[in-house]
Design a protein around this motif. Structure first.
Motif, PDB file in Angstrom:
ATOM      1  N   ARG A 191      24.428 -18.754  16.058  1.00  0.00           N
ATOM      2  CA  ARG A 191      23.483 -19.825  15.739  1.00  0.00           C
ATOM      3  C   ARG A 191      24.215 -20.795  14.818  1.00  0.00           C
ATOM      4  NH1 ARG A 191      20.070 -18.292  19.602  1.00  0.00           N
ATOM      5  NH2 ARG A 191      19.778 -16.042  19.500  1.00  0.00           N
ATOM      6  N   ILE A 192      24.552 -21.942  15.338  1.00  0.00           N
ATOM      7  CA  ILE A 192      25.425 -22.866  14.612  1.00  0.00           C
ATOM      8  C   ILE A 192      24.857 -23.228  13.243  1.00  0.00           C
ATOM      9  CG2 ILE A 192      26.457 -25.173  14.660  1.00  0.00           C
ATOM     10  CD1 ILE A 192      26.672 -24.926  17.674  1.00  0.00           C
ATOM     11  N   SER A 193      23.562 -23.475  13.179  1.00  0.00           N
ATOM     12  CA  SER A 193      22.956 -23.915  11.919  1.00  0.00           C
ATOM     13  C   SER A 193      23.014 -22.847  10.833  1.00  0.00           C
ATOM     14  CB  SER A 193      21.499 -24.323  12.155  1.00  0.00           C
ATOM     15  OG  SER A 193      20.743 -23.217  12.623  1.00  0.00           O
ATOM     16  N   GLU A 194      23.263 -21.589  11.225  1.00  0.00           N
ATOM     17  CA  GLU A 194      23.288 -20.503  10.248  1.00  0.00           C
ATOM     18  C   GLU A 194      24.694 -20.193   9.739  1.00  0.00           C
ATOM     19  OE1 GLU A 194      21.258 -17.143  11.886  1.00  0.00           O
ATOM     20  OE2 GLU A 194      19.476 -18.305  12.435  1.00  0.00           O
ATOM     21  N   VAL A 195      25.702 -20.857  10.294  1.00  0.00           N
ATOM     22  CA  VAL A 195      27.077 -20.663   9.827  1.00  0.00           C
ATOM     23  C   VAL A 195      27.279 -21.503   8.567  1.00  0.00           C
ATOM     24  CG1 VAL A 195      29.518 -20.962  10.385  1.00  0.00           C
ATOM     25  CG2 VAL A 195      27.913 -20.206  12.151  1.00  0.00           C
ATOM     26  N   LYS A 196      27.748 -20.871   7.505  1.00  0.00           N
ATOM     27  CA  LYS A 196      27.795 -21.528   6.195  1.00  0.00           C
ATOM     28  C   LYS A 196      29.113 -22.272   5.974  1.00  0.00           C
ATOM     29  CE  LYS A 196      24.694 -18.050   4.237  1.00  0.00           C
ATOM     30  NZ  LYS A 196      23.523 -18.909   4.437  1.00  0.00           N
ATOM     31  N   SER A 197      29.344 -23.252   6.832  1.00  0.00           N
ATOM     32  CA  SER A 197      30.531 -24.096   6.676  1.00  0.00           C
ATOM     33  C   SER A 197      30.354 -25.325   7.555  1.00  0.00           C
ATOM     34  CB  SER A 197      31.798 -23.342   7.085  1.00  0.00           C
ATOM     35  OG  SER A 197      32.872 -24.243   7.292  1.00  0.00           O
ATOM     36  N   GLY A 198      30.452 -26.500   6.939  1.00  0.00           N
ATOM     37  CA  GLY A 198      30.321 -27.730   7.709  1.00  0.00           C
ATOM     38  C   GLY A 198      31.414 -27.870   8.749  1.00  0.00           C
ATOM     39  N   ALA A 199      32.639 -27.509   8.374  1.00  0.00           N
ATOM     40  CA  ALA A 199      33.764 -27.616   9.309  1.00  0.00           C
ATOM     41  C   ALA A 199      33.581 -26.657  10.481  1.00  0.00           C
ATOM     42  CB  ALA A 199      35.076 -27.321   8.578  1.00  0.00           C
ATOM     43  N   ALA A 200      33.106 -25.445  10.181  1.00  0.00           N
ATOM     44  CA  ALA A 200      32.889 -24.460  11.243  1.00  0.00           C
ATOM     45  C   ALA A 200      31.775 -24.917  12.176  1.00  0.00           C
ATOM     46  CB  ALA A 200      32.556 -23.099  10.642  1.00  0.00           C
ATOM     47  N   GLN A 201      30.717 -25.488  11.618  1.00  0.00           N
ATOM     48  CA  GLN A 201      29.623 -25.989  12.450  1.00  0.00           C
ATOM     49  C   GLN A 201      30.105 -27.109  13.366  1.00  0.00           C
ATOM     50  OE1 GLN A 201      26.106 -27.052  10.268  1.00  0.00           O
ATOM     51  NE2 GLN A 201      25.877 -25.031   9.321  1.00  0.00           N
ATOM     52  N   ALA A 202      30.926 -27.997  12.830  1.00  0.00           N
ATOM     53  CA  ALA A 202      31.448 -29.105  13.637  1.00  0.00           C
ATOM     54  C   ALA A 202      32.310 -28.585  14.784  1.00  0.00           C
ATOM     55  CB  ALA A 202      32.253 -30.054  12.750  1.00  0.00           C
ATOM     56  N   TRP A 203      33.144 -27.588  14.503  1.00  0.00           N
ATOM     57  CA  TRP A 203      34.002 -27.018  15.550  1.00  0.00           C
ATOM     58  C   TRP A 203      33.162 -26.333  16.621  1.00  0.00           C
ATOM     59  CZ3 TRP A 203      35.007 -21.899  17.111  1.00  0.00           C
ATOM     60  CH2 TRP A 203      36.086 -21.756  17.995  1.00  0.00           C
ATOM     61  N   LEU A 204      32.128 -25.623  16.198  1.00  0.00           N
ATOM     62  CA  LEU A 204      31.260 -24.931  17.152  1.00  0.00           C
ATOM     63  C   LEU A 204      30.487 -25.926  18.020  1.00  0.00           C
ATOM     64  CD1 LEU A 204      29.918 -22.115  14.800  1.00  0.00           C
ATOM     65  CD2 LEU A 204      31.310 -21.763  16.850  1.00  0.00           C
ATOM     66  N   ARG A 205      30.030 -27.018  17.421  1.00  0.00           N
ATOM     67  CA  ARG A 205      29.306 -28.024  18.211  1.00  0.00           C
ATOM     68  C   ARG A 205      30.220 -28.659  19.255  1.00  0.00           C
ATOM     69  NH1 ARG A 205      26.996 -29.359  13.014  1.00  0.00           N
ATOM     70  NH2 ARG A 205      24.840 -28.592  12.936  1.00  0.00           N
ATOM     71  N   ASP A 206      31.456 -28.877  18.883  1.00  0.00           N
ATOM     72  CA  ASP A 206      32.412 -29.431  19.838  1.00  0.00           C
ATOM     73  C   ASP A 206      32.652 -28.444  20.978  1.00  0.00           C
ATOM     74  OD1 ASP A 206      34.386 -31.520  20.553  1.00  0.00           O
ATOM     75  OD2 ASP A 206      35.821 -29.889  20.246  1.00  0.00           O
ATOM     76  N   LEU A 207      32.742 -27.168  20.633  1.00  0.00           N
ATOM     77  CA  LEU A 207      32.939 -26.137  21.648  1.00  0.00           C
ATOM     78  C   LEU A 207      31.712 -26.019  22.544  1.00  0.00           C
ATOM     79  CD1 LEU A 207      34.953 -23.878  22.534  1.00  0.00           C
ATOM     80  CD2 LEU A 207      33.676 -22.327  21.045  1.00  0.00           C
ATOM     81  N   ARG A 208      30.539 -26.165  21.946  1.00  0.00           N
ATOM     82  CA  ARG A 208      29.295 -26.040  22.709  1.00  0.00           C
ATOM     83  C   ARG A 208      29.151 -27.149  23.737  1.00  0.00           C
ATOM     84  NH1 ARG A 208      23.682 -26.353  19.553  1.00  0.00           N
ATOM     85  NH2 ARG A 208      24.441 -28.489  19.311  1.00  0.00           N
TER      86      ARG A 208
END
Length: 302
Positions: A36-53
């Motif tokens: 769940r992207i919103s639950e990952v506690k890192s802005g950089a990690a969320q951005a990378w996951l959204r790009d992957l998604r």
């Protein structure tokens, strides 16, 4: 979304946050896991996951478990004609599949059930005949999770199971149907929601439910409750039926827990009768059928 921790080229700066999320959800070290992207506690990690998604398809699946194949066909037609769902977005598991496969090859059962749509993620709905949906065919909810293609469908991440008309199912079949999306069949950390769908207005005349409203302690106490009496007076309820009580509980959620327990108890009673009648139909039991209908005395005379 589905992440493959061992295959996705995860940047060093985002790995600690994603590993922490996976560890908290008991998914660290798994070949595939839902994040769940919103639950990952890192802005950089969320951005990378959204790009992957961005390379992945919608991954939610609605599973409709119905009492029999006749209802399955009715629900399918409703989805197509009323909800605008495309036929190739609906997969099915219905009864007589094995018979048709062996005796009527022209029926092309696999094509009728459209199970291939689960493999590539094009299925948005899966309709199960509860009597057979919990066993037999091994359905693929994990997609082509080993593919190195970033656009490959990696499996479903969210499941919503609606058990429609549970009073027409045996408890065994209902539990088996729920097991169709048990934790061993789906990706780690995938979301699951289960709901019983019952048309109260249509079933409140059934004998067991009528007895429940008339005699169960919960409803007896509710009738003497000043809050309910005030509600009934304000809404000018001349006739108190199950639907009246249901609407009251919806507006007063503090009663919901005991209400749901009461419904569950009556539902289990009627499901037991369904199971006994199913055993009789297969000659396991041979005495007179137990009817959940409105006129059990008359029906026993048949």
């Amino acid at each position: 979304m589905v992440v493959r921790p061992n295959l996705d080229a995860m940047p060093v700066e985002v790995k600690p946050a994603i590993d922490a999320y996976l560890s908290a959800n008991n998914a660290l070290g798994k070949d595939n896991a839902v994040v769940r992207i919103s639950e990952v506690k890192s802005g950089a990690a969320q951005a990378w996951l959204r790009d992957l998604r961005g390379n992945q398809k919608e991954t939610g699946l609605v599973v409709l478990s119905v009492s029999d194949t006749h209802m399955l066909k009715t629900v399918r037609q409703y989805l197509i004609k009323t909800q605008g769902i495309k036929a190739d977005e609906i997969s099915m598991v219905f009864s007589d599949a094995e018979y048709l496969r062996n005796n009527v090859p022209d029926a092309n059962v696999a094509k009728q059930m459209n199970l291939e749509a689960l493999n590539n993620g094009s299925a948005r709905f899966l309709i199960l005949d509860t009597r057979v949906g919990g066993r037999g065919l091994d359905l693929n909810f994990k997609g082509n999770s080993k593919s190195l293609d970033p656009k490959a469908f990696r499996g479903y991440t969210n499941f919503e199971m609606l058990l429609v008309e549970p009073h027409k199912m045996s408890q065994v079949h209902l539990l088996q149907s729920e097991g169709r999306i048990d934790l061993g069949r789906i990706h780690p950390a995938a979301g699951r929601d289960f709901s019983l769908v019952l048309d109260i207005k249509a079933v409140q005349g059934e004998r067991i439910f009528t007895e429940m409203v008339k005699s169960d302690p919960f409803f007896e106490q509710l009738r003497s409750d000043p809050a309910f009496q005030k509600y009934a007076a304000e809404h000018k309820l001349a006739k108190l039926d199950w639907l009246s009580y249901h609407e009251f509980v919806r507006e007063n959620p503090q009663y919901a827990s005991k209400y749901h327990q009461t419904i569950k108890g009556s539902l289990e009673k009627i499901q037991s009768e369904v199971e006994i009648n199913q055993l009789r139909s297969s000659s396991v039991e041979t005495d007179a059928p137990m009817s959940p209908g409105r006129f059990p005395g008359v029906e026993r005379m048949r």
